[in-house]
Design an enzyme around this catalytic site. Structure first.
Site, mmCIF file in Angstrom:
data_model
loop_
_atom_site.group_PDB
_atom_site.id
_atom_site.type_symbol
_atom_site.label_atom_id
_atom_site.label_comp_id
_atom_site.label_asym_id
_atom_site.label_seq_id
_atom_site.Cartn_x
_atom_site.Cartn_y
_atom_site.Cartn_z
ATOM 1 N N THR A 70 0.840 -1.205 0.000
ATOM 2 C CA THR A 70 0.000 0.000 0.000
ATOM 3 C C THR A 70 0.874 1.253 0.000
ATOM 4 O O THR A 70 0.646 2.191 -0.776
ATOM 5 C CB THR A 70 -0.939 -0.019 1.222
ATOM 6 N N ASN A 149 -4.743 -9.533 -8.299
ATOM 7 C CA ASN A 149 -4.835 -10.263 -7.027
ATOM 8 C C ASN A 149 -6.087 -11.123 -6.895
ATOM 9 O O ASN A 149 -6.092 -12.069 -6.134
ATOM 10 C CB ASN A 149 -4.755 -9.291 -5.843
ATOM 11 N N GLN A 178 1.729 -9.142 -6.316
ATOM 12 C CA GLN A 178 1.303 -10.543 -6.465
ATOM 13 C C GLN A 178 2.230 -11.330 -7.385
ATOM 14 O O GLN A 178 2.155 -12.553 -7.419
ATOM 15 C CB GLN A 178 -0.133 -10.626 -7.008
ATOM 16 N N SER A 198 5.735 -6.375 -1.794
ATOM 17 C CA SER A 198 5.322 -6.442 -0.385
ATOM 18 C C SER A 198 5.872 -7.716 0.255
ATOM 19 O O SER A 198 5.780 -8.798 -0.326
ATOM 20 C CB SER A 198 3.797 -6.445 -0.331
ATOM 21 N N GLY A 199 6.433 -7.583 1.475
ATOM 22 C CA GLY A 199 7.079 -8.724 2.125
ATOM 23 C C GLY A 199 6.128 -9.838 2.531
ATOM 24 O O GLY A 199 6.435 -11.021 2.365
ATOM 25 N N HIS A 200 4.944 -9.467 3.041
ATOM 26 C CA HIS A 200 4.098 -10.519 3.617
ATOM 27 C C HIS A 200 3.417 -11.402 2.588
ATOM 28 O O HIS A 200 2.766 -12.379 2.938
ATOM 29 C CB HIS A 200 3.081 -9.914 4.612
ATOM 30 N N THR A 236 13.269 6.491 10.810
ATOM 31 C CA THR A 236 14.322 5.529 11.139
ATOM 32 C C THR A 236 14.036 4.202 10.447
ATOM 33 O O THR A 236 12.918 3.685 10.529
ATOM 34 C CB THR A 236 14.389 5.321 12.671
ATOM 35 N N CYS A 322 -12.594 -5.155 -0.007
ATOM 36 C CA CYS A 322 -12.362 -3.724 -0.153
ATOM 37 C C CYS A 322 -12.420 -3.246 -1.595
ATOM 38 O O CYS A 322 -12.335 -2.059 -1.861
ATOM 39 C CB CYS A 322 -11.009 -3.374 0.437
HETATM 40 C C1 LIG Z 1 -1.895 -6.364 -6.124
HETATM 41 C C2 LIG Z 1 -1.743 -5.828 -4.746
HETATM 42 N N1 LIG Z 1 -1.205 -4.605 -4.577
HETATM 43 C C3 LIG Z 1 -1.041 -4.067 -3.363
HETATM 44 C C4 LIG Z 1 -1.413 -4.735 -2.220
HETATM 45 C C5 LIG Z 1 -1.217 -4.096 -0.876
HETATM 46 O O1 LIG Z 1 -0.133 -4.697 -0.218
HETATM 47 P P1 LIG Z 1 0.034 -4.572 1.391
HETATM 48 O O2 LIG Z 1 -0.944 -5.535 1.982
HETATM 49 O O3 LIG Z 1 1.461 -4.997 1.631
HETATM 50 O O4 LIG Z 1 -0.210 -3.169 1.765
HETATM 51 C C6 LIG Z 1 -1.982 -6.016 -2.346
HETATM 52 C C7 LIG Z 1 -2.444 -6.748 -1.157
HETATM 53 O O5 LIG Z 1 -3.307 -7.591 -1.223
HETATM 54 C C8 LIG Z 1 -2.140 -6.572 -3.634
HETATM 55 O O6 LIG Z 1 -2.675 -7.782 -3.816
#
Ligand SMILES: Cc1ncc(COP(=O)(O)O)c(C=O)c1O
Length: 379
Positions: A70, A149, A178, A198-200, A236, A322
């Site tokens: 995000t 996604n 993704q 994104s790491g997670h 930081t 969302c």
């Molecule tokens: C295509 C895509 N972009 C951005 C994001 C946002 O990533 P984060 O959850 O690390 O903020 C997601 C999360 O589902 C995603 O699928």
């Protein structure tokens, strides 16, 4: 337990957690401090920059560490828009982007920017021609995701990059949240100027991520402060998070290298077995991202199926809540023109390298029984 919701988030790898703890305990100095603890932390930070750059085939100073997808998408879009607004105020994106792109664009509209939200075709793919036709002299940014996604479609990043490469005044941002570690993306070869990770989503930790920004580009920062990360992202640095992110990136790329067709095999098996279950319609066309498959069960509420699966310890996803204005409809499936019985009854399966063929086998058996039982109840 069967976890098939890896596009929502993944289980952090043990090695990732270990590196987070080690760095937290050993290198807790502030990388900006002048004493030895600070210098040690700074050295680790530089190394992480180098390694992230190597893993992505870009320069180390083309990496900005962020808190995730995000933030990366917001920094790319608002950062370019605000830095280059004197040049133009037109931005192009697609209708099926993640809300972190769509809502960042909508926010810019309030500041006087003009956004073109391009439609995709019935398969969920954007045509390069549509992008070409939307380009204007004042277009400063094109922001298109690599992998969707919800339905896993792969967008023609290479072709869009080729289209934009001779337009030095239009930058190209790719949301690769993704795609990274699943579907290759040659940033330089595709003429991508900015790209979000994104790491997670790759067995790293929540709150970690990075944005690739081609050297020479200006960005108006989201955060102003102490000037860290060459003034583009003050605050930081989250050194344990950064090191753990690089670890997660390295591990997922190694998995991809060692098991290049593993996810494709799982996907193919799931597709074949789902086709054998009455009532199911598959929404993702063939040969897309290997780890995402979207299907509908018209007439069935996806939440009911999700919870019935959950009772049997199987975890899947309905559409991204969302991303739709109507609470029970997938905006992405609506954008590709599916009928309402499909847009309100979709489920998403998303794999990681940890899933197995046996899990798919069991999932399909359980799903078949759930549909049969629910059909009886519904009469
Ligand atoms: C295509 C895509 N972009 C951005 C994001 C946002 O990533 P984060 O959850 O690390 O903020 C997601 C999360 O589902 C995603 O699928």
């Amino acid at each position: 337990m069967i976890y098939f919701d890896n596009s929502a988030t993944t289980k952090p790898a043990q090695e990732v957690l270990d590196s987070f703890i080690t760095v937290s305990q050993t290198y807790y100095g502030n990388a900006s401090s002048a004493h030895r603890f600070g210098l040690d932390a700074d050295q680790i930070l530089r190394k992480a920059h180098q390694q992230a750059g190597q893993l992505m085939n870009v320069l180390e100073d083309e990496i900005i560490f962020t808190s995730g997808g995000t933030e990366g998408n917001n920094l790319a879009i608002k950062g370019i828009a605000l830095a280059y607004q004197k040049r133009g105020k037109h931005i192009i994106t697609s209708q099926i982007e993640h809300p972190s792109v769509l809502n960042a664009c909508q926010a810019l509209e309030e500041l006087g920017f003009e956004i073109t939200y391009l439609p995709v075709d019935q398969t969920g793919i954007l045509s390069v021609d549509t992008v070409k036709q939307a380009l204007r002299d004042d277009t400063i940014l094109v922001s298109i995701m690599h992998i969707n996604n919800e339905i896993g479609t792969i967008q023609p990043i290479k072709e869009i990059g080729a289209l934009l490469k001779d337009r030095p005044t239009t930058f190209f941002h790719v949301d690769d949240v993704q795609g990274f570690g699943k579907v290759e993306l040659d940033l330089k070869g595709c003429h991508v100027d900015l790209s979000t990770i994104s790491g997670h989503k790759v067995h790293g930790l929540k709150g970690t991520g990075l944005l690739y920004v081609r050297k020479g580009l200006r960005l108006f920062p989201l955060f102003h402060g102490g000037g860290q990360q060459t003034d583009r992202r003050s605050g930081t640095e989250n050194l344990p998070g950064i090191v753990s992110l690089v670890k997660a990136m390295r591990m997922i790329l190694e998995h991809k290298l060692h098991y290049p067709n593993y996810l494709q095999r799982l996907n193919k098996q799931l597709r074949t077995q789902l086709k054998e279950i009455p009532n199911i319609v598959i929404n993702t066309i063939e040969n897309q991202a290997p780890h995402i498959l979207n299907f509908s069960i018209p007439g069935f509420k996806p939440e009911v199926v999700l919870h019935a699966l959950e009772e049997r310890n199987i975890f899947v996803s309905t559409k991204s809540a969302c991303s739709s204005k109507k609470s029970d409809e997938s905006a992405v499936l609506r954008a590709i023109g599916l009928t309402q019985d499909r847009t309100v009854s979709a489920l998403r399966i998303s794999f990681s390298y940890q899933n197995t063929e046996g899990e798919i086998e069991l999932f399909c058996r359980v799903l078949k029984k759930i549909i049969k039982d629910l059909s009886k109840v519904m009469g």
